[in-house]
Design a protein around this motif. Sequence first.
Motif, PDB file in Angstrom:
ATOM      1  N   ALA A 189       0.842  -1.206   0.000  1.00  0.00           N
ATOM      2  CA  ALA A 189       0.000   0.000   0.000  1.00  0.00           C
ATOM      3  C   ALA A 189       0.876   1.255   0.000  1.00  0.00           C
ATOM      4  N   ARG A 190       1.953   1.196   0.774  1.00  0.00           N
ATOM      5  CA  ARG A 190       2.828   2.378   0.860  1.00  0.00           C
ATOM      6  C   ARG A 190       3.425   2.712  -0.507  1.00  0.00           C
ATOM      7  N   HIS A 191       3.809   1.681  -1.254  1.00  0.00           N
ATOM      8  CA  HIS A 191       4.367   1.931  -2.588  1.00  0.00           C
ATOM      9  C   HIS A 191       3.355   2.586  -3.509  1.00  0.00           C
ATOM     10  N   GLN A 192       2.088   2.328  -3.227  1.00  0.00           N
ATOM     11  CA  GLN A 192       1.042   2.957  -4.052  1.00  0.00           C
ATOM     12  C   GLN A 192       0.531   4.237  -3.399  1.00  0.00           C
ATOM     13  N   MET A 193       1.264   4.709  -2.394  1.00  0.00           N
ATOM     14  CA  MET A 193       0.906   5.924  -1.650  1.00  0.00           C
ATOM     15  C   MET A 193      -0.520   5.848  -1.117  1.00  0.00           C
ATOM     16  N   ARG A 194      -0.814   4.717  -0.502  1.00  0.00           N
ATOM     17  CA  ARG A 194      -2.146   4.508   0.075  1.00  0.00           C
ATOM     18  C   ARG A 194      -2.010   4.053   1.516  1.00  0.00           C
ATOM     19  N   ARG A 195      -3.120   4.143   2.223  1.00  0.00           N
ATOM     20  CA  ARG A 195      -3.172   3.549   3.562  1.00  0.00           C
ATOM     21  C   ARG A 195      -3.874   2.202   3.456  1.00  0.00           C
ATOM     22  N   LEU A 196      -3.674   1.374   4.472  1.00  0.00           N
ATOM     23  CA  LEU A 196      -4.185   0.002   4.429  1.00  0.00           C
ATOM     24  C   LEU A 196      -5.682  -0.058   4.732  1.00  0.00           C
ATOM     25  N   ARG A 197      -6.378  -0.895   3.972  1.00  0.00           N
ATOM     26  CA  ARG A 197      -7.820  -1.075   4.192  1.00  0.00           C
ATOM     27  C   ARG A 197      -8.065  -2.523   4.607  1.00  0.00           C
ATOM     28  N   ILE A 198      -8.754  -2.661   5.731  1.00  0.00           N
ATOM     29  CA  ILE A 198      -8.957  -3.999   6.313  1.00  0.00           C
ATOM     30  C   ILE A 198     -10.438  -4.219   6.557  1.00  0.00           C
TER      31      ILE A 198
END
Length: 435
Positions: A59-68
């Motif tokens: 997620a970090r590589h895609q500049m996103r935060r994690l969704r659970i």
Amino acid sequence: MSKTNGQEQMPAYSEAVSSGMYAKRSGLLGKYDNVRKFWEDENTRLFLRPYLQEAIERARHQMRRLRIIDLGCGSADGYELLSGIRYRDADLHQVEVEMLSPDVLGLYKGVDLNQDLLDQARGIYGDNPKLVFQQVDFTQGFLAKDQDGPYDLYFTSFGTFSHHNDDETAIQLLCDIAEGSRGPTLVVCDWLGRYSYEWQSLWTEQPEQLKNMDYVVSYIYNQEERARKRDSLQHLTLRLMSREEAEHIIGEASRRSGAKMQVRGFFDRSIFTGRHMDTGEYNPQAKPLRQAVNAIHETNHRANLEELIVDYVPKPGFPFLNDYYEGLQMAWNTLVKYVIELLDSYDEQNRVFRYEPSPVPATYPRQLREMMKRMRMIVESVGWLGNGLPRENIIEPQLGYALRYLMNTMQQAQGCGHGLVGVVEIQGREKPMRQ
Ligand SMILES: C[S@@+](CC[C@H](N)C(=O)[O-])C[C@H]1O[C@@H](n2cnc3c(N)ncnc32)[C@H](O)[C@@H]1O
């Protein structure tokens, strides 16, 4: 200050009692006993650590935060479990680093069918906007209408995947996840292990004839209460799962969806320490080993280590399981007896062993040798302390961790624990994920 009579002061105590925070807490019994805290939660965290790290980095590589999404979240214990995963075992001088820090988490969505549990979850986490809860039935294809997906991690904990009593709903759920996913997606499936010793009476050579067990939640009571409430206790129907059956379900979902589904790992949780070891509901020969392990982790409590001795009774017709359990039992009992000998031979006044403890044969399994040597060092290092109850508060819990280590390194992920946990990676289509 004006004088008051005793009665006038009682509301303060009543308020404290009704808050629930005034209750006597003990790690010896109940849902959050010591085995849950120090073995089950921690072992699950250790197992999940590399997968969570991978998902966070992706997620970090895609500049996103994690969704659970936590399927069958109950009162959000899964959030607690996940947010307690550390990057690594911190060095002594470090302050521990949790992986799921607020800047990493985008959304934790907990779904459950039980409104009371959801209310409880909202009561605890309702003021955190990143945690949302919704009532859904996860066996009814809810993902197609879900507004918050897709997610990086589809999570279940503590046997929740066993609520798929019909394999079709589990297969459909995996297919729905694949359908909605937009990149590599992790699914944590947590089932009841088919070959746990605590329900040896249910072992069968024809698993297709006995897919679900009638599971009674009697373990939260002590023995007398259990006997008293026996006929009024609630029962659940839960799917028993072996690794082979789990792989079949995953394979079938992959075939139907056309998505690549790769099993990344499995592990057996709570091999001799499942909750029904203490009740003997499904195996009258089971010894209350969970109670015995709870006792060694209880602060300021001196345990009787003899109660930790396993007495495995083989089941005819299951040589592969009998051999496996015999091997585990030998290692476990050898370590327990060795620690009993260490304690017996140690002279606290003179800080030496009165007689030389038995040697550790080079022929023993590596992990057993390591743990025996470690326990000897621990007894020698702290046995003389006097202050702070070294046996109760250091040696016994360390024996607990040593036994835990034995079980973790000797488990074969076949469904021999109370829980069988699997991590599946679904290769979804490469589409941009939401932020
Ligand atoms: C064994 S509990 C685990 C709860 C929580 N995940 C934990 O780790 O403590 C199983 C949970 O699944 C929920 N559940 C059972 N069947 C369900 C269904 N069909 N749809 C949604 N939730 C369900 C129950 O209400 C319960 O909260």
